[in-house]
Design an enzyme around this catalytic site. Structure first.
Site, PDB file in Angstrom:
ATOM      1  N   PRO A 291      14.881   2.591   2.108  1.00  0.00           N
ATOM      2  CA  PRO A 291      13.604   1.896   1.574  1.00  0.00           C
ATOM      3  C   PRO A 291      12.230   1.757   1.977  1.00  0.00           C
ATOM      4  CG  PRO A 291      15.420   0.767   2.386  1.00  0.00           C
ATOM      5  CD  PRO A 291      15.443   2.768   2.876  1.00  0.00           C
ATOM      6  N   ARG A 293       9.157  -0.644   0.187  1.00  0.00           N
ATOM      7  CA  ARG A 293       8.953  -1.084  -1.114  1.00  0.00           C
ATOM      8  C   ARG A 293      10.101  -1.832  -0.760  1.00  0.00           C
ATOM      9  NH1 ARG A 293       5.284   0.128  -5.223  1.00  0.00           N
ATOM     10  NH2 ARG A 293       6.190   2.831  -4.300  1.00  0.00           N
ATOM     11  N   CYS A 361     -18.446  -3.410  -4.400  1.00  0.00           N
ATOM     12  CA  CYS A 361     -19.182  -2.871  -5.020  1.00  0.00           C
ATOM     13  C   CYS A 361     -18.547  -1.847  -5.699  1.00  0.00           C
ATOM     14  CB  CYS A 361     -20.690  -2.435  -4.457  1.00  0.00           C
ATOM     15  SG  CYS A 361     -21.808  -4.116  -3.805  1.00  0.00           S
TER      16      CYS A 361
END
Ligand SMILES: *Cc1c(COP(=O)(O)O)cnc(C)c1O
Length: 431
Positions: A291, A293, A361
């Site tokens: 695992p 996340r 930007c």
């Protein structure tokens, strides 16, 4: 509105991470700020370890450090007794500097450089997960030159569809990762390895995708992999001792996400594995899971300061924050879901539809589109939830914006674990 694990709201209407007021954290450490809840990370580590121990005689939970890698995370994960996946020299270097025991390190990657392979051998990592025949040959040669024998596993594409987003789907034959199973490539590679002198194949690995919510694809992958173990035993008389089923356990980013409880998950998969092994008269291998996340994702919250607000009538309301795709590129990359909340009025009704945009930007520099928050004002602290995984680790200096600091919260204490970058850091390699 949901709150991730470890979060709550106090009487003043402020968002808390454990017992730390996020408004005070923003004041003290500045924004943008990555805030991690140490006890949530530890709780997740223990949840996985405990259920694996209950289900298997021999198992190991390995944290996929690409989700979040820094010295302190390595120390915490080591303290919890987990293993560590690394996929680059940089991640391995961090683990070494953190004093992580190398025998619990697993080195992945589809195109490790010669230098990285050498580094892995010199560091004596526990396993190198070999992705392809080119790498296998190179590793065998390198290990021979160094007079060592490398313990390896193979990355296999089991051909299982994890019902997930296309960009994060990695089990199919059309994937850059691993040996294909359905065309016999994987079996041939195992056979070929018996001729090599300097590598020792201990088992196979698969990772079928990410943000998976149910156990079916895992069960399918486990069965497909174990069938190959049976074939390898029958035809080559080789017993592989490790089986790595990868990571990908889903977490809650938004209210409607409904991941299965991990311990239940483990239990169902384990029953299938034990049944399969007993019917086919093979020993249950050591089971490994990875695992990433699920260990750190919900443990993380990012705090920003709200700047300008642009309400474009009948179109959308832009709420600008002082960060963006540089510290969290996941919406820009694959429209990842996130929930946000105004930390200084966390108890106010979320009736304002906001598109949260960063300062880069780039029109795609968004954190979330049309999400519900309380009506924002300039200077508010906006918290984005479940940002512990693949945020800092995927961050960049686009537009030469310094990376935020990271603080680790433990109850009512917060300590800096990654310093905020400075403008001097930005130019430090410029000549
Ligand atoms: C990314 C990855 C993981 C972790 O995935 P999560 O979705 O974070 O659990 C585990 N193993 C491998 C090989 C990976 O590439």
């Amino acid at each position: 509105m949901f709150l991730s694990e470890g979060l709550s709201i106090n009487k003043a209407g402020h968002l808390l991470v454990e017992n730390c007021d996020t408004v005070e954290l923003a004041e003290k450490f500045g924004t943008p700020l990555y805030v991690m809840s140490e006890n949530t990370i530890r709780k997740n580590c223990r949840l996985f370890s405990k259920s694996m121990k209950q289900n298997y005689k021999n198992s190991l939970v390995i944290f996929a450090s690409k989700a979040l890698n820094c010295l302190e995370i390595c120390r915490i994960v080591n303290d919890e007794g987990l293993g560590l996946d690394v996929v680059s020299g940089g991640e391995l270097y961090t683990a070494k500097k953190a004093g992580f025991p190398m025998d619990r390190v697993f080195f992945h990657g589809n195109n490790k450089t010669s230098d990285e392979l050498k580094m892995a051998l010199e560091s004596k990592v526990g396993r190198i997960i070999v992705d392809n025949v080119f790498e296998l040959d190179e590793l065998d040669e390198l290990a021979g030159k160094m007079g060592v024998k490398a313990d390896i596993m193979f990355r296999i594409k089991p051909g299982v569809d994890a019902h997930t987003h296309d960009f994060v789907k990695t089990g199919q034959i059309d994937s850059k990762f691993g040996f294909a199973l359905e065309n016999g490539e994987a079996f041939e590679a195992v056979k070929y390895t018996t001729k090599l002198k300097n590598v020792n194949l201990t088992g196979l690995h698969c990772h079928i995708g990410s943000q998976i919510f149910d156990d079916e694809p895992f069960i399918a992958a486990a069965e497909v992999m174990l069938k190959l173990y049976v074939k390898i035993k029958k035809e080559l008389n080789i017993t592989l001792s490790d089986l790595n089923l990868g990571g990908g356990f889903g977490i809650k980013y938004i209210e409607s996400d409904d991941p299965m409880a991990y311990d239940k998950f483990m239990n169902t998969v384990s029953n299938v594995i034990h049944d399969f092994c007993s019917v086919n008269s093979i020993d249950v291998p050591r089971i490994l899971i990875e695992p990433g996340r699920a260990i750190v994702g919900e443990a993380g919250t990012t705090l920003y300061t709200v700047g300008a607000i642009k309400e474009i009538e009948n179109i959308r309301n832009y709420v600008f924050v002082n960060g963006g795709m540089g510290d969290n590129p996941r919406y820009a990359l694959y429209n990842a879901d996130y929930s946000a909340i105004i930390a200084n009025k966390a108890d106010a009704t979320a009736d304002y539809t906001a598109t949260i945009a960063g300062k880069c930007c780039e029109s795609g520099d968004l954190i979330q589109e049309d999400t519900k928050i309380a009506k924002p004002e300039k200077g508010d602290i906006l918290a984005v939830l479940s940002t512990g995984a693949y945020n800092y680790s995927m961050s960049s200096n686009y537009n030469r914006i310094p990376r935020p600091a990271m603080v680790m919260v433990n109850e009512d204490k917060a300590r800096v674990v990654i310093k905020r970058e400075t403008y001097d850091d930005i130019i430090k390699n410029d000549i």
